[in-house]
Design an enzyme around this catalytic site. Structure first.
Site, PDB file in Angstrom:
ATOM      1  CG  LEU A   1       1.967   2.008  -2.188  1.00 11.14           C
ATOM      2  CD1 LEU A   1       2.088   0.839  -2.469  1.00 11.14           C
ATOM      3  CD2 LEU A   1       2.354   2.835  -3.641  1.00 11.14           C
ATOM      4  CE1 TYR A   2       7.953   5.860   3.804  1.00 16.10           C
ATOM      5  CE2 TYR A   2       6.377   6.077   5.945  1.00 16.10           C
ATOM      6  CZ  TYR A   2       7.805   6.046   5.258  1.00 16.10           C
ATOM      7  OH  TYR A   2       8.877   6.547   6.273  1.00 16.10           O
ATOM      8  CB  ALA A   3       3.056   1.146   6.024  1.00 16.97           C
TER       9      ALA A   3
END
Length: 337
Positions: free
Chosen positions: A152-154
């Site tokens: 999700l960060y990416a």
């Protein structure tokens, strides 16, 4: 004296960038939420160092507070905005995904809205090598597909790139996105690999080594990274009158004053070699706890830094032995070891 508004100045990279710009004669206004993702005392120490310079001022607040972000940027009236603040950490996104949506999506939107209102001269925003995700064609080039995020960060960082491109197109905001590659150095984040390695080794503990050490990273020294950002400030993208004239080596958008730039050391280093250099800097062996690959991790990263060089004449080149040595010296001094 140009004014630069930087979000995340109590953070690892924001602190170093602010010092770089202050030394170059800029006036810097910092904005930071002092969140407790890691040791707040370390963040306050960074700000205390910056505040020794009369050309630095700081605002404490959250990116999610749209009114405060807009008011702060209005009052600062900056020539340039550098948006670094974010919920960082690939692995933490598995534990607390909502914080990434609130900070990286909502917070970034608030910064872009403020940039639009004041018609800032250049907006620069942090992205990450994590957007390359499942891409295995290396070295990574800015023109490659980045539609396979593994965390999700990416995904939030790739969304930031899309959001910024739309604002650059609609409102003609010159915008540069830079993709970081495994940054390390003094005053680093405690959740980053080198910090954890040194802390564990000096405590006589074993370090966790994922994928049994069969990994490689483009380790980039923080001094090189902020030097690259400093030089990119002077290279605001301009929308091409004729898209056919854009050089093949340039990531400039065909429809907006928007560009994506890798900032990496331009080489891969095996994780086990990085650990061995850490042992040399410490003068002691490090016990290793070999573990399987973690969810969302990738076996290797490697930046093509040609675009950065073509735009600025600069290419990161600090050897890991030097960079690790600088970190270990700082760590011993900071913790009085």
């Amino acid at each position: 004296m140009p004014t630069v508004f930087i979000t995340g100045t109590a953070g690892f990279i924001g602190f170093h960038l602010a010092r770089e710009l202050l030394a170059a004669g800029f006036r810097v206004v910092g904005f930071d939420g002092m969140t407790d993702y890691y040791d707040v005392a370390l963040k306050r120490r960074r700000h205390a160092i910056l505040l020794q310079n009369p050309e630095f001022s700081a605002i404490e607040g959250r990116l999610e507070d749209a009114d405060l972000v807009l008011r702060s940027i209005r009052e600062a009236a900056p020539d340039v905005i550098v948006h670094l603040a974010a919920q960082a950490g690939v692995r933490y996104s598995l534990e607390n995904p909502r914080s990434y949506v609130e900070s990286n999506l909502v917070g970034t939107f608030n910064v872009m809205e403020a940039a639009r209102e004041i018609a800032v001269g250049h907006l620069l925003m942090a992205s990450t090598s994590s957007v390359y995700g499942g891409n295995t064609d290396m070295p990574f080039e800015e023109s490659q597909r980045t539609d396979m995020p593994l965390t999700l960060y990416a995904a939030t960082k790739k969304a930031n790139e899309h959001m910024a491109h739309s604002y650059a197109h609609l409102w003609k905001i010159p915008t540069t996105m830079f993709r970081f590659f495994t940054v390390y150095g003094p005053y680093g984040r405690p959740d980053l690999a080198l910090f954890k390695f040194v802390r564990a080794a000096l405590a006589g503990e074993a370090i966790d080594v994922y994928n049994h050490g069969d990994m490689a990273r483009d380790f980039t020294y923080v001094g090189d990274l902020v030097r690259g950002i400093r030089l990119l400030i002077d290279c605001p993208p301009q929308e091409a009158e004729d898209p056919e004239t854009i050089p093949d080596w340039d990531s400039l958008s065909r429809v907006a004053p928007f560009r994506v730039v890798n900032i990496g050391n331009g080489q891969t280093v095996r994780l086990l070699d990085f650990i061995e250099e850490t042992e040399k800097a410490l003068g002691m062996p490090i016990r290793r706890n070999m573990l399987p690959m973690q969810k969302g991790d990738v076996p290797a990263t490697w930046a093509n830094s040609d675009l950065l060089f073509n735009l600025t004449g600069f290419r990161p080149d600090t050897p890991i032995a030097q960079g690790i040595g600088e970190f270990v010296a700082w760590y011993r001094e900071y913790y009085d070891l």
